[in-house]
Write a protein that holds these residues in place. Structure first.
Motif, PDB file in Angstrom:
ATOM      1  N   PHE A  46       0.835  -1.209   0.000  1.00  0.00           N
ATOM      2  CA  PHE A  46       0.000   0.000   0.000  1.00  0.00           C
ATOM      3  C   PHE A  46       0.868   1.258   0.000  1.00  0.00           C
ATOM      4  O   PHE A  46       0.626   2.195  -0.775  1.00  0.00           O
ATOM      5  CB  PHE A  46      -0.920  -0.002   1.219  1.00  0.00           C
ATOM      6  CG  PHE A  46      -1.645   1.296   1.424  1.00  0.00           C
ATOM      7  CD1 PHE A  46      -2.772   1.607   0.675  1.00  0.00           C
ATOM      8  CD2 PHE A  46      -1.203   2.211   2.374  1.00  0.00           C
ATOM      9  CE1 PHE A  46      -3.437   2.820   0.859  1.00  0.00           C
ATOM     10  CE2 PHE A  46      -1.853   3.416   2.565  1.00  0.00           C
ATOM     11  CZ  PHE A  46      -2.976   3.720   1.811  1.00  0.00           C
ATOM     12  N   LEU A  47       1.893   1.273   0.869  1.00  0.00           N
ATOM     13  CA  LEU A  47       2.758   2.449   0.974  1.00  0.00           C
ATOM     14  C   LEU A  47       3.530   2.702  -0.317  1.00  0.00           C
ATOM     15  O   LEU A  47       3.636   3.851  -0.771  1.00  0.00           O
ATOM     16  CB  LEU A  47       3.734   2.280   2.135  1.00  0.00           C
ATOM     17  CG  LEU A  47       3.140   2.357   3.539  1.00  0.00           C
ATOM     18  CD1 LEU A  47       4.202   2.039   4.583  1.00  0.00           C
ATOM     19  CD2 LEU A  47       2.536   3.731   3.796  1.00  0.00           C
ATOM     20  N   SER A  48       4.066   1.644  -0.909  1.00  0.00           N
ATOM     21  CA  SER A  48       4.837   1.812  -2.148  1.00  0.00           C
ATOM     22  C   SER A  48       3.935   2.270  -3.289  1.00  0.00           C
ATOM     23  O   SER A  48       4.338   3.089  -4.126  1.00  0.00           O
ATOM     24  CB  SER A  48       5.563   0.515  -2.518  1.00  0.00           C
ATOM     25  OG  SER A  48       4.651  -0.551  -2.692  1.00  0.00           O
ATOM     26  N   GLY A  49       2.700   1.753  -3.311  1.00  0.00           N
ATOM     27  CA  GLY A  49       1.757   2.203  -4.321  1.00  0.00           C
ATOM     28  C   GLY A  49       1.400   3.670  -4.150  1.00  0.00           C
ATOM     29  O   GLY A  49       1.301   4.419  -5.133  1.00  0.00           O
ATOM     30  N   TYR A  50       1.222   4.085  -2.902  1.00  0.00           N
ATOM     31  CA  TYR A  50       0.911   5.498  -2.610  1.00  0.00           C
ATOM     32  C   TYR A  50       2.074   6.408  -3.023  1.00  0.00           C
ATOM     33  O   TYR A  50       1.865   7.451  -3.649  1.00  0.00           O
ATOM     34  CB  TYR A  50       0.612   5.653  -1.126  1.00  0.00           C
ATOM     35  CG  TYR A  50       0.440   7.095  -0.696  1.00  0.00           C
ATOM     36  CD1 TYR A  50      -0.752   7.762  -0.927  1.00  0.00           C
ATOM     37  CD2 TYR A  50       1.482   7.779  -0.059  1.00  0.00           C
ATOM     38  CE1 TYR A  50      -0.921   9.093  -0.536  1.00  0.00           C
ATOM     39  CE2 TYR A  50       1.325   9.104   0.325  1.00  0.00           C
ATOM     40  CZ  TYR A  50       0.136   9.756   0.087  1.00  0.00           C
ATOM     41  OH  TYR A  50      -0.018  11.066   0.466  1.00  0.00           O
ATOM     42  N   ILE A  51       3.285   5.989  -2.672  1.00  0.00           N
ATOM     43  CA  ILE A  51       4.479   6.776  -3.022  1.00  0.00           C
ATOM     44  C   ILE A  51       4.630   6.874  -4.540  1.00  0.00           C
ATOM     45  O   ILE A  51       4.948   7.934  -5.085  1.00  0.00           O
ATOM     46  CB  ILE A  51       5.737   6.157  -2.387  1.00  0.00           C
ATOM     47  CG1 ILE A  51       5.675   6.288  -0.860  1.00  0.00           C
ATOM     48  CG2 ILE A  51       7.008   6.834  -2.905  1.00  0.00           C
ATOM     49  CD1 ILE A  51       6.743   5.499  -0.128  1.00  0.00           C
ATOM     50  N   ALA A  52       4.398   5.741  -5.223  1.00  0.00           N
ATOM     51  CA  ALA A  52       4.521   5.729  -6.687  1.00  0.00           C
ATOM     52  C   ALA A  52       3.499   6.660  -7.333  1.00  0.00           C
ATOM     53  O   ALA A  52       3.803   7.363  -8.303  1.00  0.00           O
ATOM     54  CB  ALA A  52       4.339   4.309  -7.206  1.00  0.00           C
ATOM     55  N   ILE A 106       6.893   6.358 -10.356  1.00  0.00           N
ATOM     56  CA  ILE A 106       7.106   4.922 -10.211  1.00  0.00           C
ATOM     57  C   ILE A 106       8.527   4.579  -9.780  1.00  0.00           C
ATOM     58  O   ILE A 106       8.800   3.527  -9.213  1.00  0.00           O
ATOM     59  CB  ILE A 106       6.733   4.203 -11.533  1.00  0.00           C
ATOM     60  CG1 ILE A 106       6.391   2.737 -11.278  1.00  0.00           C
ATOM     61  CG2 ILE A 106       7.822   4.348 -12.576  1.00  0.00           C
ATOM     62  CD1 ILE A 106       5.090   2.516 -10.588  1.00  0.00           C
ATOM     63  N   THR A 107       9.467   5.464 -10.097  1.00  0.00           N
ATOM     64  CA  THR A 107      10.863   5.261  -9.690  1.00  0.00           C
ATOM     65  C   THR A 107      11.542   6.618  -9.549  1.00  0.00           C
ATOM     66  O   THR A 107      11.180   7.560 -10.263  1.00  0.00           O
ATOM     67  CB  THR A 107      11.611   4.392 -10.729  1.00  0.00           C
ATOM     68  OG1 THR A 107      12.926   4.111 -10.259  1.00  0.00           O
ATOM     69  CG2 THR A 107      11.690   5.023 -12.085  1.00  0.00           C
ATOM     70  N   PRO A 108      12.470   6.786  -8.601  1.00  0.00           N
ATOM     71  CA  PRO A 108      13.058   5.783  -7.713  1.00  0.00           C
ATOM     72  C   PRO A 108      12.427   5.722  -6.319  1.00  0.00           C
ATOM     73  O   PRO A 108      12.758   4.853  -5.526  1.00  0.00           O
ATOM     74  CB  PRO A 108      14.502   6.277  -7.588  1.00  0.00           C
ATOM     75  CG  PRO A 108      14.365   7.769  -7.598  1.00  0.00           C
ATOM     76  CD  PRO A 108      13.220   8.070  -8.540  1.00  0.00           C
ATOM     77  N   TYR A 109      11.501   6.673  -6.024  1.00  0.00           N
ATOM     78  CA  TYR A 109      11.070   6.871  -4.637  1.00  0.00           C
ATOM     79  C   TYR A 109      10.482   5.629  -3.957  1.00  0.00           C
ATOM     80  O   TYR A 109      10.786   5.377  -2.782  1.00  0.00           O
ATOM     81  CB  TYR A 109      10.087   8.042  -4.562  1.00  0.00           C
ATOM     82  CG  TYR A 109      10.736   9.348  -4.933  1.00  0.00           C
ATOM     83  CD1 TYR A 109      11.579  10.009  -4.052  1.00  0.00           C
ATOM     84  CD2 TYR A 109      10.527   9.911  -6.197  1.00  0.00           C
ATOM     85  CE1 TYR A 109      12.192  11.205  -4.403  1.00  0.00           C
ATOM     86  CE2 TYR A 109      11.135  11.099  -6.557  1.00  0.00           C
ATOM     87  CZ  TYR A 109      11.970  11.741  -5.657  1.00  0.00           C
ATOM     88  OH  TYR A 109      12.578  12.913  -6.013  1.00  0.00           O
ATOM     89  N   PRO A 110       9.635   4.811  -4.625  1.00  0.00           N
ATOM     90  CA  PRO A 110       9.121   3.626  -3.937  1.00  0.00           C
ATOM     91  C   PRO A 110      10.222   2.656  -3.506  1.00  0.00           C
ATOM     92  O   PRO A 110      10.090   1.973  -2.485  1.00  0.00           O
ATOM     93  CB  PRO A 110       8.212   2.982  -4.999  1.00  0.00           C
ATOM     94  CG  PRO A 110       7.831   4.100  -5.897  1.00  0.00           C
ATOM     95  CD  PRO A 110       9.024   4.982  -5.955  1.00  0.00           C
TER      96      PRO A 110
END
Length: 211
Positions: free
Chosen positions: A159-165, A170-174
């Motif tokens: 969930f967190l990686s999807g929110y960040i993306a 989509i990259t690099p932050y997730p």
């Protein structure tokens, strides 16, 4: 002397057991980092269809994890549970960097092969160590808590990686999330986890006495 002072059970070893539950949550988090964003990552960065990306993930990750799981028990007895857990984390640390720097889809496949080996070593090691601590009586509970922690973390980090993306790209932050998870997991293991082979000796001695 060590055998006499070593006690099996969840109540007797709750501190070490809790640390292992937390460590396994970080193990699950490594899978969650990729679960949501890999299909979109594949489509945007490499022009690969989502279904192909998912299939590649399952093959690369699933087969290597299954093979590693098969050998983990023997390796744990030979090299030590904690050493195996540490080695699994060492393999996990480069994965987010590989994904950030990936120049082709083969890099992503390689990262997921590493992830499969890492997960086989880390997840299985935490299972073995929890069972060592609690003994025969509470093995079912130990397994249940281990799986709960791991898969809860998979969902939360997905969930967190999807929110960040969605918010930052989509990259690099997730993948920064994966860097943090792998480093903290390694440090937790290095400084707070203790090897549990002595508990196996205690259980064997107890069983021999009873028989």
């Amino acid at each position: 002397m060590k055998t006499n002072t070593t006690k099996l059970g969840l109540k007797e070893n709750w501190k070490q057991f809790t640390i292992l539950v937390i460590v396994n949550a970080f193990v699950g988090g490594m899978i969650g980092m990729e679960r949501t964003i890999i299909p979109k990552f594949a489509e945007i960065e490499f022009g690969i269809a989502s279904k192909t990306a998912i299939l590649s993930f399952i093959i690369a990750f699933g087969i290597t994890k299954a093979i590693t799981n098969y050998f983990t028990g023997k390796l744990a007895n030979r090299f030590g549970r904690k050493n195996l857990l540490l080695f699994g984390w060492i393999l996990a640390i480069p994965i987010p960097f590989i994904l950030i720097l990936a120049e082709s889809w083969n890099w992503v496949i390689f990262a997921n092969i590493l992830l499969g080996i890492s997960q086989g070593l880390t997840w299985s090691s935490t299972v073995v160590m929890k069972i060592d601590l609690v003994g025969e009586k509470d093995r079912g509970l130990a397994m249940g808590l281990n799986e709960f922690a791991g898969y809860f973390a998979v969902g939360l980090v997905a969930f967190l990686s999807g929110y960040i993306a969605q918010k930052y790209g989509i990259t690099p932050y997730p993948f920064y999330l994966g860097i943090g998870i792998s480093i903290i997991g390694f440090l937790l293991t290095l400084f707070f986890v203790k090897d549990t082979r002595v508990f196996v000796h205690q259980e064997n001695a107890t069983n021999t006495t009873e028989n």
